[in-house]
Design an enzyme around this catalytic site. Structure first.
Site, PDB file in Angstrom:
ATOM      1  N   HIS A  31       0.863  -1.192   0.000  1.00 52.43           N
ATOM      2  CA  HIS A  31       0.000   0.000   0.000  1.00 52.43           C
ATOM      3  C   HIS A  31       0.890   1.230   0.000  1.00 52.43           C
ATOM      4  O   HIS A  31       1.713   1.424   0.901  1.00 52.43           O
ATOM      5  CB  HIS A  31      -0.896  -0.032   1.241  1.00 52.43           C
ATOM      6  CG  HIS A  31      -1.902   1.063   1.325  1.00 52.43           C
ATOM      7  ND1 HIS A  31      -3.108   1.029   0.676  1.00 52.43           N
ATOM      8  CD2 HIS A  31      -1.860   2.234   2.011  1.00 52.43           C
ATOM      9  CE1 HIS A  31      -3.772   2.133   0.966  1.00 52.43           C
ATOM     10  NE2 HIS A  31      -3.052   2.883   1.766  1.00 52.43           N
ATOM     11  N   ASP A  33       1.120   5.152   0.136  1.00 57.72           N
ATOM     12  CA  ASP A  33       0.374   6.356   0.544  1.00 57.72           C
ATOM     13  C   ASP A  33       1.034   7.618   0.009  1.00 57.72           C
ATOM     14  O   ASP A  33       2.066   8.048   0.520  1.00 57.72           O
ATOM     15  CB  ASP A  33       0.334   6.442   2.078  1.00 57.72           C
ATOM     16  CG  ASP A  33      -0.626   5.453   2.678  1.00 57.72           C
ATOM     17  OD1 ASP A  33      -0.231   4.713   3.596  1.00 57.72           O
ATOM     18  OD2 ASP A  33      -1.781   5.404   2.222  1.00 57.72           O
ATOM     19  N   MET A  66      -3.696  10.684  -1.773  1.00 59.70           N
ATOM     20  CA  MET A  66      -4.319  11.675  -0.907  1.00 59.70           C
ATOM     21  C   MET A  66      -3.861  13.036  -1.431  1.00 59.70           C
ATOM     22  O   MET A  66      -2.922  13.666  -0.907  1.00 59.70           O
ATOM     23  CB  MET A  66      -3.887  11.452   0.558  1.00 59.70           C
ATOM     24  CG  MET A  66      -4.510  10.200   1.170  1.00 59.70           C
ATOM     25  SD  MET A  66      -3.703   9.617   2.646  1.00 59.70           S
ATOM     26  CE  MET A  66      -2.466   8.529   1.909  1.00 59.70           C
ATOM     27  N   MET A 134     -11.564   4.808   4.924  1.00 64.67           N
ATOM     28  CA  MET A 134     -10.612   5.260   5.932  1.00 64.67           C
ATOM     29  C   MET A 134     -11.199   5.089   7.323  1.00 64.67           C
ATOM     30  O   MET A 134     -12.305   5.553   7.606  1.00 64.67           O
ATOM     31  CB  MET A 134     -10.242   6.722   5.705  1.00 64.67           C
ATOM     32  CG  MET A 134      -9.527   7.017   4.395  1.00 64.67           C
ATOM     33  SD  MET A 134      -8.039   6.027   4.189  1.00 64.67           S
ATOM     34  CE  MET A 134      -7.057   6.623   5.560  1.00 64.67           C
ATOM     35  N   ASP A 172      -8.591   1.087   6.011  1.00 65.76           N
ATOM     36  CA  ASP A 172      -7.265   1.670   6.100  1.00 65.76           C
ATOM     37  C   ASP A 172      -7.145   2.627   7.287  1.00 65.76           C
ATOM     38  O   ASP A 172      -7.778   3.681   7.316  1.00 65.76           O
ATOM     39  CB  ASP A 172      -7.006   2.445   4.794  1.00 65.76           C
ATOM     40  CG  ASP A 172      -5.612   2.983   4.682  1.00 65.76           C
ATOM     41  OD1 ASP A 172      -5.345   3.732   3.721  1.00 65.76           O
ATOM     42  OD2 ASP A 172      -4.771   2.662   5.552  1.00 65.76           O
TER      43      ASP A 172
HETATM   44  C1  DX5 Z   1      -3.128   7.167   6.522  1.00 65.97           C
HETATM   45  C2  DX5 Z   1      -2.775   6.132   5.455  1.00 65.97           C
HETATM   46  C3  DX5 Z   1      -2.788   4.741   6.002  1.00 65.97           C
HETATM   47  C4  DX5 Z   1      -1.784   4.579   7.133  1.00 65.97           C
HETATM   48  C5  DX5 Z   1      -1.994   3.249   7.816  1.00 65.97           C
HETATM   49  O1  DX5 Z   1      -3.341   8.424   5.899  1.00 65.97           O
HETATM   50  O2  DX5 Z   1      -3.691   6.171   4.390  1.00 65.97           O
HETATM   51  O3  DX5 Z   1      -2.516   3.808   4.959  1.00 65.97           O
HETATM   52  O4  DX5 Z   1      -0.492   4.620   6.624  1.00 65.97           O
HETATM   53  O5  DX5 Z   1      -1.090   3.244   8.881  1.00 65.97           O
HETATM   54  P1  DX5 Z   1      -1.547   2.638  10.300  1.00 65.97           P
HETATM   55  O6  DX5 Z   1      -1.844   1.197  10.037  1.00 65.97           O
HETATM   56  O7  DX5 Z   1      -0.328   2.838  11.175  1.00 65.97           O
HETATM   57  O8  DX5 Z   1      -2.749   3.407  10.744  1.00 65.97           O
HETATM   58 ZN    ZN Z   2      -3.533   4.560   2.866  1.00 66.99          ZN
END
Ligand code: DX5
Ligand code: ZN
Length: 222
Positions: A31, A33, A66, A134, A172
Site C-alpha cells: 500500500h 500512501d 491523498m 478510511m 485503512d
Molecule cells: C493514513 C494512510 C494509512 C496509514 C496506515 O493516511 O492512508 O494507509 O499509513 O497506517 P496505520 O496502520 O499505522 O494506521
Molecule cells: Zn492509505
C-alpha cells in the site's frame, strides 16, 4: 482476509529491504500512501519513491492518492500499480477518472474520509473496483482506529450486496490484531496496516496475527 502493508511507517533508509521483508513475511499487497501536503497536511512521497518500492517486490502495488488534483497525478502511478485509489472528496465527478484508470487496465478505487457519507460514492459503484474506507483521518500512520468505522463497513457491505456489486472493501487506518476480526466480520475484504506491521519486531508474526484475527467467520452481517 487479505493484508496490505502500508509503507508509510517503514524505515525509508532501507526501503527496498523493508518491502522485500514484508513480502517474505506474507503481505498480500503493498500500500503506497501518496500525500501532497494539501489534501492532507503531510507530504509523504511521490512517483519515484512509489515506483522504487513497487519494483522491489512482485507483490501487487495499490496506490492511495491523498492529493487535491488526482487527475494530474494518476498517470504517473499507472505503470507500476495494480490499483490506483483517489479520494471522492477531491472531485465533484470522479466518474471520468475512474473510467480512465480502468481503461488503462488497472483497477480503480475511491477512498472516503471517515466523515464523508457513503452516499457520496453511490453514483459510481459500477465504475470502481474497490472502496478504500478510511478508519482514521488520512495524513499519517499510527493513529487509533475510529470505532464508528465498523458500522460504516457494515453499511457499505449492505450497499454493495444490494447493488450486486463485486467491488471490494478495503479498510485503512489503525488496523491491529485487536480490531481486525471485527473489521472482517463487518464485511471488509482487505485490511491495510502500517504501524501494526512496521513497528513490530516480527513482520511475519504481525501479518499472521492480522490474517488469523481477520479470518471471516463466514457470517454475513445481516
Ligand atoms: C493514513 C494512510 C494509512 C496509514 C496506515 O493516511 O492512508 O494507509 O499509513 O497506517 P496505520 O496502520 O499505522 O494506521
Ligand atoms: Zn492509505
Amino acid at each position: 482476509m487479505l493484508v496490505s502493508a502500508s509503507i508509510l511507517d517503514c524505515d525509508f533508509a532501507r526501503l527496498g529491504e523493508e518491502v522485500r521483508a514484508v513480502a517474505a513475511a506474507g503481505a498480500d499487497c503493498l500500500h503506497l500512501d501518496v500525500m501532497d501536503g494539501r489534501f492532507v497536511p503531510g507530504i509523504s512521497f511521490g512517483a519515484p519513491v512509489a515506483r522504487a518500492a513497487a519494483r522491489a517486490t512482485r507483490l501487487p502495488a495499490h496506490t492511495h492518492l491523498m492529493v487535491v488534483e488526482p487527475a494530474a497525478q494518476v498517470p504517473q502511478y499507472l505503470e507500476f500499480s495494480e490499483l490506483v485509489a483517489f479520494h471522492v472528496e477531491a472531485l465533484d465527478d470522479p466518474g471520468p477518472l475512474l473510467d480512465s484508470i480502468r481503461s488503462s487496465g488497472r483497477k480503480a478505487g475511491l477512498s472516503l474520509k471517515p466523515d464523508t457519507p457513503l452516499a457520496r460514492i453511490e453514483p459510481w459503484l459500477n465504475h470502481l473496483d474497490e472502496v478504500l474506507l478510511m478508519s482514521v483521518f488520512p495524513g499519517r500512520g499510527g493513529q487509533g482506529f475510529i470505532p464508528g468505522s465498523l458500522d460504516r463497513i457494515r453499511k457499505l457491505r449492505r450497499l454493495l450486496d444490494r447493488a450486486g456489486s463485486a467491488t471490494t472493501i478495503s479498510v485503512d487506518g489503525g488496523i491491529n490484531p485487536g480490531n481486525c476480526r471485527a473489521v472482517a466480520d463487518a464485511g471488509a475484504d482487505i485490511v491495510i496496516a502500517g504501524s501494526a506491521i512496521f513497528k513490530s519486531d516480527d513482520y511475519a508474526a504481525a501479518i499472521s496475527s492480522l490474517k488469523c484475527a481477520g479470518r471471516n467467520t463466514g457470517q454475513s452481517d445481516t
